[in-house]
Design a protein around this motif. Sequence first.
Motif, mmCIF file in Angstrom:
data_model
loop_
_atom_site.group_PDB
_atom_site.id
_atom_site.type_symbol
_atom_site.label_atom_id
_atom_site.label_comp_id
_atom_site.label_asym_id
_atom_site.label_seq_id
_atom_site.Cartn_x
_atom_site.Cartn_y
_atom_site.Cartn_z
ATOM 1 N N VAL A 121 0.263 -1.159 -0.578
ATOM 2 C CA VAL A 121 -0.032 0.006 0.207
ATOM 3 C C VAL A 121 1.004 1.266 -0.071
ATOM 4 N N SER A 122 2.370 1.425 1.142
ATOM 5 C CA SER A 122 3.212 2.629 0.794
ATOM 6 C C SER A 122 3.490 2.298 -0.294
ATOM 7 N N MET A 123 3.622 1.528 -1.462
ATOM 8 C CA MET A 123 4.157 1.539 -3.142
ATOM 9 C C MET A 123 3.023 2.015 -3.834
ATOM 10 N N GLY A 124 1.288 2.089 -3.632
ATOM 11 C CA GLY A 124 0.812 2.533 -4.434
ATOM 12 C C GLY A 124 -0.334 1.443 -4.783
ATOM 13 N N TYR A 125 -0.108 0.219 -4.561
ATOM 14 C CA TYR A 125 -0.878 -0.148 -4.722
ATOM 15 C C TYR A 125 -2.373 -1.042 -4.177
ATOM 16 N N THR A 126 -3.324 -0.992 -4.480
ATOM 17 C CA THR A 126 -4.676 -1.581 -3.743
ATOM 18 C C THR A 126 -4.342 -2.604 -3.313
ATOM 19 N N VAL A 127 -5.158 -3.081 -2.557
ATOM 20 C CA VAL A 127 -5.450 -4.473 -1.531
ATOM 21 C C VAL A 127 -6.952 -5.240 -2.231
ATOM 22 N N PHE A 128 -6.423 -6.478 -3.295
ATOM 23 C CA PHE A 128 -7.479 -7.150 -3.812
ATOM 24 C C PHE A 128 -8.094 -8.618 -3.197
ATOM 25 N N SER A 129 -9.608 -8.596 -3.101
ATOM 26 C CA SER A 129 -9.551 -9.726 -2.918
ATOM 27 C C SER A 129 -10.987 -10.407 -3.545
ATOM 28 N N GLY A 130 -10.607 -11.630 -3.329
ATOM 29 C CA GLY A 130 -11.236 -12.877 -4.702
ATOM 30 C C GLY A 130 -11.163 -13.641 -3.831
ATOM 31 N N PRO A 131 -12.904 -14.475 -4.546
ATOM 32 C CA PRO A 131 -13.148 -15.743 -3.988
ATOM 33 C C PRO A 131 -12.626 -16.886 -3.252
ATOM 34 N N ALA A 180 -8.879 -8.988 -11.610
ATOM 35 C CA ALA A 180 -8.694 -7.368 -10.869
ATOM 36 C C ALA A 180 -8.953 -6.654 -12.871
ATOM 37 N N MET A 181 -8.537 -7.418 -13.710
ATOM 38 C CA MET A 181 -8.323 -6.910 -15.099
ATOM 39 C C MET A 181 -9.882 -6.737 -15.331
ATOM 40 N N GLU A 182 -10.435 -7.871 -14.972
ATOM 41 C CA GLU A 182 -12.041 -8.157 -15.933
ATOM 42 C C GLU A 182 -12.600 -6.973 -15.412
ATOM 43 N N GLU A 183 -12.761 -6.606 -13.862
ATOM 44 C CA GLU A 183 -13.632 -5.838 -12.784
ATOM 45 C C GLU A 183 -13.382 -4.616 -13.666
ATOM 46 N N ASN A 184 -11.663 -4.302 -13.915
ATOM 47 C CA ASN A 184 -11.487 -2.630 -13.789
ATOM 48 C C ASN A 184 -12.112 -1.964 -15.828
ATOM 49 N N LEU A 185 -13.340 -1.937 -15.767
ATOM 50 C CA LEU A 185 -13.644 -1.536 -16.939
ATOM 51 C C LEU A 185 -13.046 -0.956 -18.269
ATOM 52 N N ASP A 186 -12.556 0.167 -17.086
ATOM 53 C CA ASP A 186 -11.893 1.192 -18.264
ATOM 54 C C ASP A 186 -10.411 0.431 -19.251
ATOM 55 N N GLY A 188 -7.613 0.224 -18.125
ATOM 56 C CA GLY A 188 -6.328 0.988 -17.539
ATOM 57 C C GLY A 188 -5.408 0.504 -17.056
ATOM 58 N N PRO A 189 -4.359 1.210 -16.210
ATOM 59 C CA PRO A 189 -3.238 1.115 -15.849
ATOM 60 C C PRO A 189 -4.381 0.321 -13.994
ATOM 61 N N LEU A 190 -3.302 -0.091 -13.224
ATOM 62 C CA LEU A 190 -3.177 -1.649 -12.264
ATOM 63 C C LEU A 190 -2.502 -1.604 -11.353
ATOM 64 N N ARG A 191 -2.953 -1.537 -10.372
ATOM 65 C CA ARG A 191 -1.543 -2.470 -9.085
ATOM 66 C C ARG A 191 -2.602 -2.665 -8.189
ATOM 67 N N ILE A 192 -2.092 -3.867 -8.062
ATOM 68 C CA ILE A 192 -2.571 -5.003 -6.472
ATOM 69 C C ILE A 192 -2.047 -5.664 -6.441
ATOM 70 N N VAL A 193 -2.608 -6.482 -4.639
ATOM 71 C CA VAL A 193 -1.096 -7.576 -4.219
ATOM 72 C C VAL A 193 -3.517 -7.763 -3.938
ATOM 73 N N CYS A 194 -3.311 -9.655 -4.460
ATOM 74 C CA CYS A 194 -3.963 -9.865 -3.532
ATOM 75 C C CYS A 194 -3.918 -11.006 -2.648
#
Length: 348
Positions: A121-131, A180-186, A188-194
């Motif tokens: 998160v300190s590096m600009g990532y978002t925490v993403f969770s999936g089932p 994350a890629m499918e849910e990101n409708l635009d 565009g750029p992504l930065r996630i950890v799960c």
Amino acid sequence: MEKIEEIKKLLEEEKDTICDLKQLNELKVKYLGKKGLITELNSQIKEVPKEERKEFGSRVNEVRCDFLSFYEEKRKELEDALLNEKLEKETIDISLPAKKVKRGSLHPMTRITEEFEDLFVSMGYTVFSGPEIETDENCFQKLNIPLGHPARDSQDTFYLKDEFERFLLRTQTSTAQVRAMEENLDKGPLRIVCPGKVYRRDDDATHSHQFMQIEGLVIDEGVSMADLKGTLELFCKKILGEKTSVRFRPSFFPFTEPSVEVDVNCFKCQGKGCSLCKDTGWIEVLGAGMVHPNVLEMCGYDSKKYQGFAFGTGIDRFAMFKYNIPDIRTIYGNDIRFIKQFDRKDSE
Ligand code: DAH
């Protein structure tokens, strides 16, 4: 009039014998109840000859008012005494040492997961969770592992009974890349950890049928292998210590091209060779690579415009190294003695 004085005298005598609320109320009934002595005097007013009636009446009233004020005063006094007695009995000895409150502590897996999350998160990532229950498509096919692909062999899992055996327990958090890629409708750029639980058909001292992974994905224009290297080197040093050496080896994963495996120098023997590192001096900690164009396309991204890197690692593995845990199964054994070793006071 004499009768009044008689009753007043009697009342004065009886007042002194009252020592509790019950007696006080009985006294009230005796004098002011329906057939009370003062009540009776009151009803006799009309029978008194006219000349004396006024005086009689005011004297009865006087006695009545006296009694009522006595009653109120006494009632308060008795109630206060009762309360004081109660308070006295219930006093707390504040000089007694308090009972120790047992405090819980964070499970080592929670603790290290939070450490990973904070860092990213300190590096600009978002925490993403999936089932944890996933489809075959998300767990394999859209990660470039079609039906019958040999890479499935190392990730046998638990399939849920349904018509097409379409659902399974995810074997890797890489499924989060697809989601994350499918849910990101635009697109565009992504930065996630799960971070999350994954499942495989494994069970020995270093492999559990259920374990924890963390997946990372960065997508943007112009992302290169240099970004991947810099990020993962920083990650290893922050988690395992600044002195950690990091090595990248070419490898293969169906969903990345090129792919690498990341090793750190063995912290047990400092690289000299021991049973932990199987005499190599290095320990493998991460899988990573540049996201395969097929994966980008299958998830709706323009692979000519966007590049990305991805990485995945076992959180349990890091916890085993960091906290020196020899058997992965103790992490999930729920033995309170194991968890107690990570009591808050050790680190805070
Ligand atoms: N999912 C892989 C595994 O469970 C680890 C991995 C390798 C994840 C390479 C990645 C990657 O994102 O790029 O073994």
